[in-house]
Design a protein around this motif. Structure first.
Motif, PDB file in Angstrom:
ATOM      1  N   GLY A  78       0.828  -1.215   0.000  1.00 60.67           N
ATOM      2  CA  GLY A  78       0.000   0.000   0.000  1.00 60.67           C
ATOM      3  C   GLY A  78       0.858   1.259   0.000  1.00 60.67           C
ATOM      4  O   GLY A  78       0.584   2.208  -0.739  1.00 60.67           O
ATOM      5  N   GLY A  79       1.902   1.275   0.813  1.00 60.69           N
ATOM      6  CA  GLY A  79       2.815   2.417   0.845  1.00 60.69           C
ATOM      7  C   GLY A  79       3.512   2.622  -0.484  1.00 60.69           C
ATOM      8  O   GLY A  79       3.644   3.756  -0.966  1.00 60.69           O
ATOM      9  N   GLY A  80       3.929   1.525  -1.100  1.00 61.81           N
ATOM     10  CA  GLY A  80       4.582   1.608  -2.410  1.00 61.81           C
ATOM     11  C   GLY A  80       3.661   2.173  -3.481  1.00 61.81           C
ATOM     12  O   GLY A  80       4.071   3.000  -4.300  1.00 61.81           O
ATOM     13  N   LEU A  81       2.392   1.749  -3.463  1.00 58.60           N
ATOM     14  CA  LEU A  81       1.427   2.280  -4.429  1.00 58.60           C
ATOM     15  C   LEU A  81       1.200   3.774  -4.224  1.00 58.60           C
ATOM     16  O   LEU A  81       1.120   4.542  -5.187  1.00 58.60           O
ATOM     17  N   LEU A  82       1.108   4.204  -2.968  1.00 58.87           N
ATOM     18  CA  LEU A  82       0.914   5.634  -2.691  1.00 58.87           C
ATOM     19  C   LEU A  82       2.133   6.443  -3.117  1.00 58.87           C
ATOM     20  O   LEU A  82       1.995   7.551  -3.653  1.00 58.87           O
ATOM     21  N   ILE A  83       3.320   5.919  -2.888  1.00 56.64           N
ATOM     22  CA  ILE A  83       4.542   6.604  -3.328  1.00 56.64           C
ATOM     23  C   ILE A  83       4.535   6.736  -4.850  1.00 56.64           C
ATOM     24  O   ILE A  83       4.814   7.807  -5.397  1.00 56.64           O
ATOM     25  N   PHE A  84       4.191   5.657  -5.535  1.00 57.40           N
ATOM     26  CA  PHE A  84       4.122   5.695  -6.998  1.00 57.40           C
ATOM     27  C   PHE A  84       3.121   6.741  -7.478  1.00 57.40           C
ATOM     28  O   PHE A  84       3.416   7.547  -8.366  1.00 57.40           O
ATOM     29  N   LEU A  85       1.910   6.737  -6.896  1.00 56.96           N
ATOM     30  CA  LEU A  85       0.891   7.715  -7.295  1.00 56.96           C
ATOM     31  C   LEU A  85       1.345   9.142  -7.001  1.00 56.96           C
ATOM     32  O   LEU A  85       1.116  10.054  -7.794  1.00 56.96           O
ATOM     33  N   GLY A  86       1.987   9.348  -5.854  1.00 56.20           N
ATOM     34  CA  GLY A  86       2.475  10.679  -5.489  1.00 56.20           C
ATOM     35  C   GLY A  86       3.526  11.186  -6.451  1.00 56.20           C
ATOM     36  O   GLY A  86       3.467  12.332  -6.921  1.00 56.20           O
ATOM     37  N   ILE A  87       4.506  10.330  -6.775  1.00 58.21           N
ATOM     38  CA  ILE A  87       5.559  10.715  -7.715  1.00 58.21           C
ATOM     39  C   ILE A  87       4.951  11.013  -9.084  1.00 58.21           C
ATOM     40  O   ILE A  87       5.315  11.991  -9.747  1.00 58.21           O
ATOM     41  N   ILE A  90       3.280  14.442  -8.955  1.00 60.55           N
ATOM     42  CA  ILE A  90       4.279  15.517  -8.933  1.00 60.55           C
ATOM     43  C   ILE A  90       4.876  15.683 -10.329  1.00 60.55           C
ATOM     44  O   ILE A  90       4.990  16.798 -10.844  1.00 60.55           O
ATOM     45  N   TYR A  91       5.234  14.581 -10.962  1.00 61.16           N
ATOM     46  CA  TYR A  91       5.790  14.613 -12.314  1.00 61.16           C
ATOM     47  C   TYR A  91       4.798  15.247 -13.290  1.00 61.16           C
ATOM     48  O   TYR A  91       5.164  16.112 -14.091  1.00 61.16           O
ATOM     49  N   ALA A  92       3.536  14.828 -13.211  1.00 55.91           N
ATOM     50  CA  ALA A  92       2.512  15.355 -14.124  1.00 55.91           C
ATOM     51  C   ALA A  92       2.297  16.850 -13.925  1.00 55.91           C
ATOM     52  O   ALA A  92       1.959  17.558 -14.866  1.00 55.91           O
ATOM     53  N   SER A  93       2.496  17.351 -12.712  1.00 56.57           N
ATOM     54  CA  SER A  93       2.283  18.776 -12.458  1.00 56.57           C
ATOM     55  C   SER A  93       3.334  19.646 -13.146  1.00 56.57           C
ATOM     56  O   SER A  93       3.088  20.819 -13.413  1.00 56.57           O
ATOM     57  N   PHE A  94       4.495  19.082 -13.448  1.00 58.67           N
ATOM     58  CA  PHE A  94       5.556  19.842 -14.112  1.00 58.67           C
ATOM     59  C   PHE A  94       5.519  19.692 -15.636  1.00 58.67           C
ATOM     60  O   PHE A  94       6.213  20.413 -16.334  1.00 58.67           O
ATOM     61  N   LYS A  95       4.728  18.754 -16.123  1.00 60.84           N
ATOM     62  CA  LYS A  95       4.590  18.575 -17.562  1.00 60.84           C
ATOM     63  C   LYS A  95       3.583  19.587 -18.098  1.00 60.84           C
ATOM     64  O   LYS A  95       2.755  20.098 -17.373  1.00 60.84           O
ATOM     65  N   GLY A 172       0.355  15.441  -4.872  1.00 60.77           N
ATOM     66  CA  GLY A 172       1.322  14.357  -5.045  1.00 60.77           C
ATOM     67  C   GLY A 172       2.267  14.252  -3.869  1.00 60.77           C
ATOM     68  O   GLY A 172       2.617  13.156  -3.430  1.00 60.77           O
ATOM     69  N   SER A 173       2.662  15.404  -3.319  1.00 58.77           N
ATOM     70  CA  SER A 173       3.542  15.411  -2.144  1.00 58.77           C
ATOM     71  C   SER A 173       2.860  14.776  -0.939  1.00 58.77           C
ATOM     72  O   SER A 173       3.488  14.050  -0.170  1.00 58.77           O
ATOM     73  N   ILE A 174       1.564  15.051  -0.779  1.00 61.21           N
ATOM     74  CA  ILE A 174       0.808  14.451   0.330  1.00 61.21           C
ATOM     75  C   ILE A 174       0.755  12.931   0.167  1.00 61.21           C
ATOM     76  O   ILE A 174       0.995  12.188   1.126  1.00 61.21           O
ATOM     77  N   LEU A 175       0.452  12.455  -1.053  1.00 63.41           N
ATOM     78  CA  LEU A 175       0.400  11.008  -1.287  1.00 63.41           C
ATOM     79  C   LEU A 175       1.773  10.372  -1.063  1.00 63.41           C
ATOM     80  O   LEU A 175       1.882   9.313  -0.440  1.00 63.41           O
ATOM     81  N   LEU A 176       2.817  11.036  -1.566  1.00 69.23           N
ATOM     82  CA  LEU A 176       4.187  10.542  -1.393  1.00 69.23           C
ATOM     83  C   LEU A 176       4.546  10.449   0.093  1.00 69.23           C
ATOM     84  O   LEU A 176       5.050   9.419   0.558  1.00 69.23           O
ATOM     85  N   ALA A 177       4.258  11.496   0.840  1.00 68.23           N
ATOM     86  CA  ALA A 177       4.576  11.502   2.273  1.00 68.23           C
ATOM     87  C   ALA A 177       3.794  10.419   3.014  1.00 68.23           C
ATOM     88  O   ALA A 177       4.339   9.740   3.888  1.00 68.23           O
TER      89      ALA A 177
END
Length: 186
Positions: A78-87, A90-95, A172-177
């Motif tokens: 579950g943590g890994g999935l949230l990290i993936f979604l968060g990253i 974040i990536y999509a916000s800069f595209k 994304g930062s919230i999901l990553l954290a």
């Protein structure tokens, strides 16, 4: 069973469901920072509520046969999935493109709901070992998680308009954290 013990048991289940649902609120808050329609918010909350019924139910059934070690594996996934979604957010916000790789629609919604509800699977494992009342427990988990998800998504939607283009990166930062917190509890 007297009325006081029934109320005490109900209150205990509610507190446990609220504690489990707070991750759905937190993740909903982060996901609400992307542009979502009210209809999408409704379906996201409903889906997470259903997952918070089925995951602990499956956990309770398996919990009668397995040790708590499997619960840690579910938390890590579950943590890994949230990290993936968060990253990804974040990536999509800069595209320059408006559409992220994974959105809380269709298969993306399933991944999102699964990542949020894996901890309830772990709790279900423990409750299965101790013989908790199954139906009352899973219904309480589902309803409370659904309500907290809706609140998180609606608050995130409101805040999104205040912070504009940075909202998806913040979400994304919230999901990553939260994913890091699940993997490395303090």
């Amino acid at each position: 069973m007297n009325i006081e013990s029934i109320i005490g048991e109900f209150f205990t289940l509610f507190i446990m469901a609220f504690a489990l649902g707070m991750d759905a609120f937190s993740v909903g808050l982060g996901m609400g920072l992307i542009k979502l329609k009210v209809r999408q918010i409704f379906y996201i909350g409903l889906t997470i509520g259903v997952f918070h019924i089925w995951m602990p139910l499956i956990g309770m059934v398996i919990g009668k046969f397995l040790s708590n070690t499997f619960g840690m594996i579910a938390t890590l996934i579950g943590g890994g999935l949230l990290i993936f979604l968060g990253i990804q957010m974040i990536y999509a916000s800069f595209k320059k493109e408006d559409e992220p790789l994974i959105t809380p629609i269709g298969f993306g919604l399933i991944i999102f709901a699964l990542s949020v509800s894996l901890d309830s699977f772990s709790v279900g494992l423990s409750l299965g070992i101790y013989g908790a009342k199954t139906i009352a427990t899973v219904i309480m988990f589902g309803v409370v998680s659904m309500m907290l998800t809706w609140v998180g998504l609606l608050v995130g939607k409101r805040v999104q308009s205040w912070i504009g283009p940075y909202s998806e990166a913040l979400g994304g930062s919230i999901l990553l954290a939260f994913g890091i917190k699940l993997i490395f509890p303090i």
